[in-house]
Design an enzyme around this catalytic site. Structure first.
Site, PDB file in Angstrom:
ATOM      1  N   GLU A  90      81.804 123.722 178.189  1.00 32.37           N
ATOM      2  CA  GLU A  90      81.880 124.978 178.949  1.00 32.37           C
ATOM      3  C   GLU A  90      83.327 125.292 179.341  1.00 32.37           C
ATOM      4  O   GLU A  90      83.741 126.448 179.313  1.00 32.37           O
ATOM      5  CB  GLU A  90      81.014 124.907 180.215  1.00 32.37           C
ATOM      6  CG  GLU A  90      79.517 125.037 179.933  1.00 32.37           C
ATOM      7  CD  GLU A  90      79.166 126.293 179.142  1.00 32.37           C
ATOM      8  OE1 GLU A  90      79.729 127.367 179.459  1.00 32.37           O
ATOM      9  OE2 GLU A  90      78.365 126.190 178.195  1.00 32.37           O
ATOM     10  N   SER A 176      93.613 112.524 164.250  1.00 24.83           N
ATOM     11  CA  SER A 176      92.764 113.496 163.543  1.00 24.83           C
ATOM     12  C   SER A 176      92.633 113.307 162.038  1.00 24.83           C
ATOM     13  O   SER A 176      91.575 113.589 161.495  1.00 24.83           O
ATOM     14  CB  SER A 176      93.287 114.908 163.782  1.00 24.83           C
ATOM     15  OG  SER A 176      93.084 115.268 165.109  1.00 24.83           O
ATOM     16  N   HIS A 305      80.060 121.294 165.139  1.00 21.34           N
ATOM     17  CA  HIS A 305      81.057 120.273 164.789  1.00 21.34           C
ATOM     18  C   HIS A 305      82.104 120.137 165.899  1.00 21.34           C
ATOM     19  O   HIS A 305      82.416 119.051 166.356  1.00 21.34           O
ATOM     20  CB  HIS A 305      81.734 120.612 163.464  1.00 21.34           C
ATOM     21  CG  HIS A 305      82.935 119.757 163.187  1.00 21.34           C
ATOM     22  ND1 HIS A 305      82.818 118.419 162.879  1.00 21.34           N
ATOM     23  CD2 HIS A 305      84.263 120.027 163.237  1.00 21.34           C
ATOM     24  CE1 HIS A 305      84.038 117.912 162.732  1.00 21.34           C
ATOM     25  NE2 HIS A 305      84.927 118.868 162.937  1.00 21.34           N
ATOM     26  N   SER A 306      82.642 121.272 166.318  1.00 19.87           N
ATOM     27  CA  SER A 306      83.622 121.291 167.398  1.00 19.87           C
ATOM     28  C   SER A 306      83.551 122.679 168.000  1.00 19.87           C
ATOM     29  O   SER A 306      82.753 123.517 167.546  1.00 19.87           O
ATOM     30  CB  SER A 306      85.047 121.027 166.871  1.00 19.87           C
ATOM     31  OG  SER A 306      85.511 122.171 166.161  1.00 19.87           O
TER      32      SER A 306
HETATM   33  C1  TPP Z   1      92.187 114.160 155.880  1.00 18.14           C
HETATM   34  C2  TPP Z   1      91.413 115.212 156.584  1.00 18.14           C
HETATM   35  N1  TPP Z   1      90.737 116.146 155.886  1.00 18.14           N
HETATM   36  C3  TPP Z   1      90.029 117.093 156.514  1.00 18.14           C
HETATM   37  C4  TPP Z   1      90.001 117.143 157.873  1.00 18.14           C
HETATM   38  C5  TPP Z   1      89.201 118.238 158.579  1.00 18.14           C
HETATM   39  N2  TPP Z   1      87.989 117.663 159.155  1.00 18.14           N
HETATM   40  C6  TPP Z   1      87.948 117.287 160.451  1.00 18.14           C
HETATM   41  S1  TPP Z   1      86.483 116.623 160.862  1.00 18.14           S
HETATM   42  C7  TPP Z   1      85.845 116.838 159.315  1.00 18.14           C
HETATM   43  C8  TPP Z   1      84.433 116.412 158.988  1.00 18.14           C
HETATM   44  C9  TPP Z   1      84.205 114.952 159.133  1.00 18.14           C
HETATM   45  O1  TPP Z   1      82.834 114.659 159.046  1.00 18.14           O
HETATM   46  P1  TPP Z   1      82.264 113.241 159.402  1.00 18.14           P
HETATM   47  O2  TPP Z   1      83.203 112.179 158.969  1.00 18.14           O
HETATM   48  O3  TPP Z   1      80.878 113.179 158.871  1.00 18.14           O
HETATM   49  O4  TPP Z   1      82.253 113.180 161.013  1.00 18.14           O
HETATM   50  P2  TPP Z   1      81.414 114.056 162.038  1.00 18.14           P
HETATM   51  O5  TPP Z   1      82.257 115.239 162.406  1.00 18.14           O
HETATM   52  O6  TPP Z   1      80.132 114.447 161.378  1.00 18.14           O
HETATM   53  O7  TPP Z   1      81.197 113.204 163.245  1.00 18.14           O
HETATM   54  C10 TPP Z   1      86.802 117.438 158.492  1.00 18.14           C
HETATM   55  C11 TPP Z   1      86.571 117.789 157.091  1.00 18.14           C
HETATM   56  C12 TPP Z   1      90.729 116.160 158.584  1.00 18.14           C
HETATM   57  N3  TPP Z   1      90.730 116.104 159.911  1.00 18.14           N
HETATM   58  N4  TPP Z   1      91.411 115.210 157.920  1.00 18.14           N
END
Ligand code: TPP
Ligand code: NAG
Ligand code: NAG
Ligand code: MG
Length: 414
Positions: A90, A176, A305-306
């Site tokens: 929030e 990240s 996701h975020s």
């Molecule tokens: C190297 C890299 N590629 C792409 C991203 C963008 N990104 C951030 S989170 C995410 C998805 C990750 O999914 P998962 O590992 O299943 O974790 P969840 O969010 O489901 O907990 C992506 C593609 C990133 N942070 N780093």
């Protein structure tokens, strides 16, 4: 329930002329029938669980029989995490913080695994494991300070929200770029083995991050160098908008373990006791036998996701509701507690009120606190800053003096 494949190939002896294959790369038999190996020879690695969806113990010998005190602690941490998520989510919607990621639906994977470790075990996280840090005792004030990037933040406000870290609690700071923690964790586990420290490493990652090349390097190094590490995959069904059925064709992440010669198991991540049992056994054996373990915890990401994502664009409300209402780790544990007479409406009501109060107090405190000193942008990387950085720092100082009226410097620590 742990499926194993002997990863250690024995060195062949050349003394007897045997008709067995002598190739150094695999231990195997000859066959005279052409047959391709089916990827689905075992039709789905089973999901280990201790409780059913109603919180009833299925096989009494698998019941970890935790004390009432411990079970209540599990429940309180899981629900406190929920409340903190709600308030911080929030806060972002109201523009008070820049970003946030919730942990909804994955509380069981966090608390069950965190409780099974020793405090000295080193944790490498991805970003959706706030409950692990909370279980270890990270206070609400510091969660808030990090998300608000205020002067109390251990990272001095230099990271995006949810990038927590705590040296004291053996929790390596989140970064990240996906999967970078995996080879780092393998290296740390190798160090622990060589130091004979009796410590384990746990490395959390999403099923999406497991697609990165770094996952491969980390798995293989841990297996070949025989490292005391637990790879804990949270398979929550999505990598942002990409569902698992578009991410891979094999049987999830657990199926990859045997390919690396790793002990592997799939557990019901919404069953906190199953997660606890599996992690505890993996931890014990990882340290005793110096070998890596892979745990794939099946769960569901109930939130977006975020705060930069709107999941209604790629999944149905019915799907999300199923996990929220019918297969949730918190309600499952609550059923278990209620059946034992450990928890009822009264306790629930007063705990909800108390936990909300705790979160609100921390939130208000974080909001009032000053921001970190701008000079801290330039500290903690170099022992002595190189001239380029010194110049940038001087330029920033001059700029802030010249244009003070454009900056709310009174909100910053001096
Ligand atoms: C190297 C890299 N590629 C792409 C991203 C963008 N990104 C951030 S989170 C995410 C998805 C990750 O999914 P998962 O590992 O299943 O974790 P969840 O969010 O489901 O907990 C992506 C593609 C990133 N942070 N780093
Ligand atoms: C789960 O925990 C119980 C109690 O500690 C134990 O008896 C059982 O063997 C455990 N199961 C596994 C797979 O470790
Ligand atoms: C696995 O790790 C070993 C070092 O322990 C290395 O020599 C080898 O190249 C790696 N193999 C793969 C497939 O990554
Ligand atoms: Mg995921």
């Amino acid at each position: 329930a742990v499926c194993s494949l002997s990863g250690r190939l024995s060195q062949q002896t050349f003394d007897s002329p045997s008709d067995k294959p002598q190739f150094p790369g695999a231990s195997a038999e000859f066959v005279d029938q052409l047959e391709f190996i089916q990827p689905n020879v075992i039709s789905g690695i089973p999901v280990y669980r201790v409780m059913d969806r109603k919180g009833q113990i299925i096989n009494p010998s698998e019941d970890p029989k935790l004390s009432k005190e411990t079970v209540l602690k599990f429940y309180q941490k899981m629900t406190l995490l929920n409340t903190m998520d709600r308030i911080l989510y929030e806060s972002q919607r109201q523009g008070r913080i820049s970003f946030y990621m919730t942990n909804y639906g994955e509380e069981g994977t966090h608390v069950g695994s965190a409780a099974a470790l020793e405090p000295s075990d080193l944790v490498f996280g991805q970003y959706r494991e706030a409950g692990v840090l909370m279980y270890r005792g990270f206070p609400l004030d510091l969660f808030m300070a990090q998300c608000y990037a205020n002067a109390d933040d251990l990272g001095k406000g230099r990271q995006m929200p949810v990038h927590y870290g705590s040296k004291e609690l053996n929790f390596v700071t989140i970064s990240s770029p996906l999967a970078t923690q995996i080879p780092q964790a393998a290296g740390a586990a190798y160090a622990m083995k060589t130091l004979n420290s009796n410590r384990a490493v746990i490395c959390y990652f999403g099923e999406g991050a497991a697609s990165e090349g770094d996952a491969h390097a980390g798995f293989n190094f841990s297996a070949t160098l025989e490292c005391p590490i637990i790879f804990f995959c949270r398979n929550n069904g999505y990598a942002i908008s990409t569902p698992t059925n578009e991410q891979y064709r094999g049987d999830g992440i657990a199926a990859r373990g045997p390919g690396y010669g790793m002990m592997s198991i799939r557990v019901d991540g919404n069953d906190v006791f199953a997660v606890y049992n599996a992690t505890r056994e993996a931890r014990r054996r990882a340290v005793a036998e110096n070998q890596p373990f892979l745990i794939e915890a099946m769960t569901y990401r109930i939130g977006h996701h975020s705060t930069s994502d709107d999941s209604s664009a790629y999944r149905s409300v019915d799907e999300v509701n199923y996990w929220d209402k019918q297969d949730h780790p918190i309600s499952r544990l609550r059923h278990y507690m209620t059946a034992r007479g450990w928890w009822a409406e009264d306790e629930e009501r007063s705990w909800r009120k108390q936990s909300r109060q705790l979160v609100m107090e921390a939130f208000e405190k974080a909001e009032r606190r000053l921001k970190p000193r701008p000079e801290w942008l330039f500290t903690d990387v170099y022992d002595e800053n190189p001239t380029g950085l010194q110049k940038q720092q001087e330029a920033l100082q001059r700029h802030l003096e010249q244009y003070k009226e454009h900056y709310p410097l009174d909100l910053y620590d001096k």
